[in-house]
Scaffold this motif. Sequence first.
Motif, PDB file in Angstrom:
ATOM      1  N   ASN A   1       5.386  -0.030   3.146  1.00 36.95           N
ATOM      2  CA  ASN A   1       5.924   0.924   2.168  1.00 36.95           C
ATOM      3  C   ASN A   1       5.950   2.334   2.739  1.00 36.95           C
ATOM      4  O   ASN A   1       6.924   3.066   2.561  1.00 36.95           O
ATOM      5  CB  ASN A   1       5.101   0.911   0.879  1.00 36.95           C
ATOM      6  CG  ASN A   1       5.222  -0.385   0.117  1.00 36.95           C
ATOM      7  OD1 ASN A   1       6.108  -1.195   0.362  1.00 36.95           O
ATOM      8  ND2 ASN A   1       4.304  -0.601  -0.807  1.00 36.95           N
ATOM      9  N   LEU A   2       4.894   2.731   3.430  1.00 36.81           N
ATOM     10  CA  LEU A   2       4.838   4.064   4.033  1.00 36.81           C
ATOM     11  C   LEU A   2       5.906   4.210   5.121  1.00 36.81           C
ATOM     12  O   LEU A   2       6.547   5.246   5.239  1.00 36.81           O
ATOM     13  CB  LEU A   2       3.454   4.335   4.621  1.00 36.81           C
ATOM     14  CG  LEU A   2       2.318   4.530   3.624  1.00 36.81           C
ATOM     15  CD1 LEU A   2       0.986   4.628   4.366  1.00 36.81           C
ATOM     16  CD2 LEU A   2       2.541   5.745   2.750  1.00 36.81           C
TER      17      LEU A   2
ATOM     18  N   GLN B   1       8.750   2.808   5.279  1.00 36.94           N
ATOM     19  CA  GLN B   1      10.091   2.855   4.694  1.00 36.94           C
ATOM     20  C   GLN B   1      10.316   4.090   3.838  1.00 36.94           C
ATOM     21  O   GLN B   1      11.441   4.333   3.407  1.00 36.94           O
ATOM     22  CB  GLN B   1      10.330   1.599   3.855  1.00 36.94           C
ATOM     23  CG  GLN B   1      10.345   0.333   4.679  1.00 36.94           C
ATOM     24  CD  GLN B   1      10.363  -0.920   3.820  1.00 36.94           C
ATOM     25  OE1 GLN B   1      10.481  -0.858   2.604  1.00 36.94           O
ATOM     26  NE2 GLN B   1      10.234  -2.061   4.456  1.00 36.94           N
ATOM     27  N   ALA B   2       9.279   4.860   3.598  1.00 32.40           N
ATOM     28  CA  ALA B   2       9.397   6.042   2.744  1.00 32.40           C
ATOM     29  C   ALA B   2      10.182   7.133   3.462  1.00 32.40           C
ATOM     30  O   ALA B   2      10.343   7.114   4.680  1.00 32.40           O
ATOM     31  CB  ALA B   2       8.005   6.552   2.361  1.00 32.40           C
ATOM     32  N   ASP B   3      10.647   8.094   2.661  1.00 35.35           N
ATOM     33  CA  ASP B   3      11.321   9.238   3.260  1.00 35.35           C
ATOM     34  C   ASP B   3      10.845  10.511   2.569  1.00 35.35           C
ATOM     35  O   ASP B   3      10.019  10.465   1.666  1.00 35.35           O
ATOM     36  CB  ASP B   3      12.841   9.095   3.186  1.00 35.35           C
ATOM     37  CG  ASP B   3      13.341   8.829   1.777  1.00 35.35           C
ATOM     38  OD1 ASP B   3      12.549   8.861   0.832  1.00 35.35           O
ATOM     39  OD2 ASP B   3      14.550   8.592   1.628  1.00 35.35           O
TER      40      ASP B   3
ATOM     41  N   VAL C   1       6.830  12.007   1.261  1.00 31.81           N
ATOM     42  CA  VAL C   1       5.886  10.899   1.476  1.00 31.81           C
ATOM     43  C   VAL C   1       5.830  10.544   2.962  1.00 31.81           C
ATOM     44  O   VAL C   1       4.760  10.380   3.530  1.00 31.81           O
ATOM     45  CB  VAL C   1       6.275   9.672   0.621  1.00 31.81           C
ATOM     46  CG1 VAL C   1       5.433   8.463   0.985  1.00 31.81           C
ATOM     47  CG2 VAL C   1       6.132   9.989  -0.861  1.00 31.81           C
ATOM     48  N   ARG C   2       6.976  10.454   3.583  1.00 35.52           N
ATOM     49  CA  ARG C   2       7.002  10.131   5.017  1.00 35.52           C
ATOM     50  C   ARG C   2       6.310  11.215   5.831  1.00 35.52           C
ATOM     51  O   ARG C   2       5.565  10.937   6.763  1.00 35.52           O
ATOM     52  CB  ARG C   2       8.429   9.933   5.500  1.00 35.52           C
ATOM     53  CG  ARG C   2       8.475   9.521   6.958  1.00 35.52           C
ATOM     54  CD  ARG C   2       9.780   8.830   7.281  1.00 35.52           C
ATOM     55  NE  ARG C   2       9.777   8.289   8.606  1.00 35.52           N
ATOM     56  CZ  ARG C   2       9.343   7.086   8.930  1.00 35.52           C
ATOM     57  NH1 ARG C   2       8.867   6.295   8.010  1.00 35.52           N
ATOM     58  NH2 ARG C   2       9.392   6.656  10.162  1.00 35.52           N
TER      59      ARG C   2
ATOM     60  N   LEU D   1       1.190  12.041  -1.515  1.00 33.76           N
ATOM     61  CA  LEU D   1       1.261  10.596  -1.723  1.00 33.76           C
ATOM     62  C   LEU D   1       0.818  10.208  -3.127  1.00 33.76           C
ATOM     63  O   LEU D   1       1.083   9.100  -3.583  1.00 33.76           O
ATOM     64  CB  LEU D   1       0.392   9.861  -0.695  1.00 33.76           C
ATOM     65  CG  LEU D   1       0.768  10.029   0.759  1.00 33.76           C
ATOM     66  CD1 LEU D   1      -0.248   9.335   1.647  1.00 33.76           C
ATOM     67  CD2 LEU D   1       2.167   9.520   1.025  1.00 33.76           C
TER      68      LEU D   1
END
Length: 115
Positions: free
Chosen positions: A17-18, A20-22, A25-26, A114
């Motif tokens: 999940n992390l 794929q985050a943008d 959050v990324r 986050l």
Amino acid sequence: MATTEECRSALDRLSDNLAQADGAVRSAAALDRSLSCHIRDLDVTFTGRLRAGRIEVLDTVAGPPPDKAEIRLAMAGDDLVAMVDGELNFAKAWASGRVRLEAGFRDLMRLRTLL
């Protein structure tokens, strides 16, 4: 009660999940820090690194963390699984004491995005 294997799987899903985050959050997950996640009810700790937006679990040890990681989490196994599945809000769990997060001030400021 979640098993050690279910908790490891939840950490792997969280890592995915992390990755794929943008956006914010990324950026928050882009730290390079040692990490430990102590599952209190199982008395097992996953140790590894948060690196390039992923959680790399390097070892699983019995008991509390053997070394002080730069980012330290502690919670029940069911809470970890529920958070990753979207059934438990991290901020509420942290505020209520169900989840413990310890890190340096700068890391906490970055990680707050986050929440």
